[in-house]
Design an enzyme around this catalytic site. Sequence first.
Site, PDB file in Angstrom:
ATOM      1  N   LYS A 104      43.670  -9.910  79.056  1.00 45.18           N
ATOM      2  CA  LYS A 104      44.163 -10.864  80.059  1.00 45.18           C
ATOM      3  C   LYS A 104      45.588 -11.308  79.728  1.00 45.18           C
ATOM      4  O   LYS A 104      46.450 -11.393  80.611  1.00 45.18           O
ATOM      5  CB  LYS A 104      43.245 -12.091  80.098  1.00 45.18           C
ATOM      6  N   ASN A 105      45.825 -11.585  78.451  1.00 46.64           N
ATOM      7  CA  ASN A 105      47.127 -12.105  78.050  1.00 46.64           C
ATOM      8  C   ASN A 105      48.231 -11.057  78.109  1.00 46.64           C
ATOM      9  O   ASN A 105      49.397 -11.382  77.884  1.00 46.64           O
ATOM     10  CB  ASN A 105      47.042 -12.687  76.637  1.00 46.64           C
ATOM     11  N   ARG A 113      48.459 -20.626  84.394  1.00 45.71           N
ATOM     12  CA  ARG A 113      49.731 -20.868  83.725  1.00 45.71           C
ATOM     13  C   ARG A 113      50.565 -19.600  83.571  1.00 45.71           C
ATOM     14  O   ARG A 113      51.791 -19.649  83.559  1.00 45.71           O
ATOM     15  CB  ARG A 113      49.481 -21.492  82.354  1.00 45.71           C
ATOM     16  N   ASP A 144      44.789 -24.004  81.471  1.00 50.55           N
ATOM     17  CA  ASP A 144      43.791 -24.637  80.618  1.00 50.55           C
ATOM     18  C   ASP A 144      44.251 -25.979  80.076  1.00 50.55           C
ATOM     19  O   ASP A 144      45.437 -26.193  79.807  1.00 50.55           O
ATOM     20  CB  ASP A 144      43.472 -23.729  79.421  1.00 50.55           C
ATOM     21  N   ASP A 161      43.024 -18.891  70.119  1.00 49.55           N
ATOM     22  CA  ASP A 161      42.036 -18.655  71.174  1.00 49.55           C
ATOM     23  C   ASP A 161      40.627 -18.466  70.619  1.00 49.55           C
ATOM     24  O   ASP A 161      39.649 -18.613  71.362  1.00 49.55           O
ATOM     25  CB  ASP A 161      42.418 -17.426  72.015  1.00 49.55           C
ATOM     26  N   LEU A 180      48.308 -25.107  66.575  1.00 54.33           N
ATOM     27  CA  LEU A 180      49.036 -24.717  67.774  1.00 54.33           C
ATOM     28  C   LEU A 180      48.785 -25.638  68.966  1.00 54.33           C
ATOM     29  O   LEU A 180      49.730 -26.123  69.573  1.00 54.33           O
ATOM     30  CB  LEU A 180      48.692 -23.264  68.148  1.00 54.33           C
TER      31      LEU A 180
END
Length: 437
Positions: free
Chosen positions: A22-23, A94, A118, A317, A339
């Site tokens: 996805k990223n 985003r 998110d 993540d 993070l």
Amino acid sequence: MDVFRLTGPSRLRGEVDIRGAKNSVLKLMAASLLAVGRTTITNVPAILDVRIMVQLLIRLGCDVDYDADRGIVSIDVPAEVGIQADYELVRAMRASISVLGPLTARMRAAHVALPGGDAIGSRGLDMHQAGLEALGATVHLDHGYFVAEAPSGLHGTDIVLEFPSVGATENLVMAATLAHGVTTISNAAKEPEIVDICAMLVDMGAQISGIGTADLTITGVGELHPVDHRTVGDRIVAGTYAFGAALSNGDVTVKGVGLELMPNIAIKLRDSGATVDDLGEIELGDGTRGNGFRVIGAERPHAIRVATMPFPGFPTDLQPFVIALNSVSDGVGLLSENLFEARWRFVQEIARLGAKVRVDGNHALISGVNSLSGAEVEASDIRAGAGLVMAGLRAAGITEVSGIDHIERGYENFVSNLRSLGANIERVEKADILSFE
């Protein structure tokens, strides 16, 4: 509303195929705006975020064909595309901010609504703005829109990022490909998804050196051309099932992602007592070949200590899965989140399952218990939702996870995959007691 309902405890056993990240794929789709013509991206996951990006590209004037079953998206980019990404779509995802760099570079202007996404903490756009300004654009906020303009085009420059931001690195690399002259980006992000995007850009005709390192050099070219590109496998989804195997005393073979994309993850899984075997190149479910690995969980995991860091460190993540694993482990585990501060919202929910977690600043101390108990919980973001599902595998009784729209933004066929691995899970409709209709 729909919820995921699990009956536990259960163990995950079997094989699962993982498609593209996805990223990465969302940014690859944005990168297609840099070249006139038809770009085709394969190994695309069937997730909500891809459908949102498809709609965004259509709104910008592209013709898009998306075959979710085959995992293929083809994007026909016209000579003139729109420059405004509306809040209606951007607030839902985003990653929409990734059109900022390509539009500013090729159309010399971009109006992108400030993004949503998110609820995991502040993720400012300061580095995006500073980088584009260094490249010669004027940037300002106007009625909720991030406005960048470069009427004379962008020009090469030296950029030093305050932090190796993935999003800023992606936007600035894409913008620099069509800038006049040479751009250097120091302290760039090094994630596999960055490497994937750079590889596609090079195939499109971009000149990029230092790929996979913290120092990128981009020599601008006059134009790029469309390509066919296969998306790198999703290491976060792979890690999700790997941790599911570890915490459920399972035995799962993950196909489509190799351990080379997740070195720190494999180390921590082994620290928990799990057996992790690199299977090398194997045949995937779609008939192609790719890498895979196998995870066999210990009868009861050992508590582990993890600090989230940029790649090649442990990815933020997967933070919820570390907490879930430690919650049923032998001993006391520690998670340091370096993070995103708001990921601690997950802790409030897993505590409802009986987990013992104490948060102090950016640290979470997790004392393992013998078993969790089912309860109603709510997903606050993609990974928190998946983490609650995995924790539900070790919970006695029924666990109901609401807010599943978050989960479906990042995981395809989540219920069917888990059912094929032996989980007792279903998607059910549940009356909303707050509905007054």
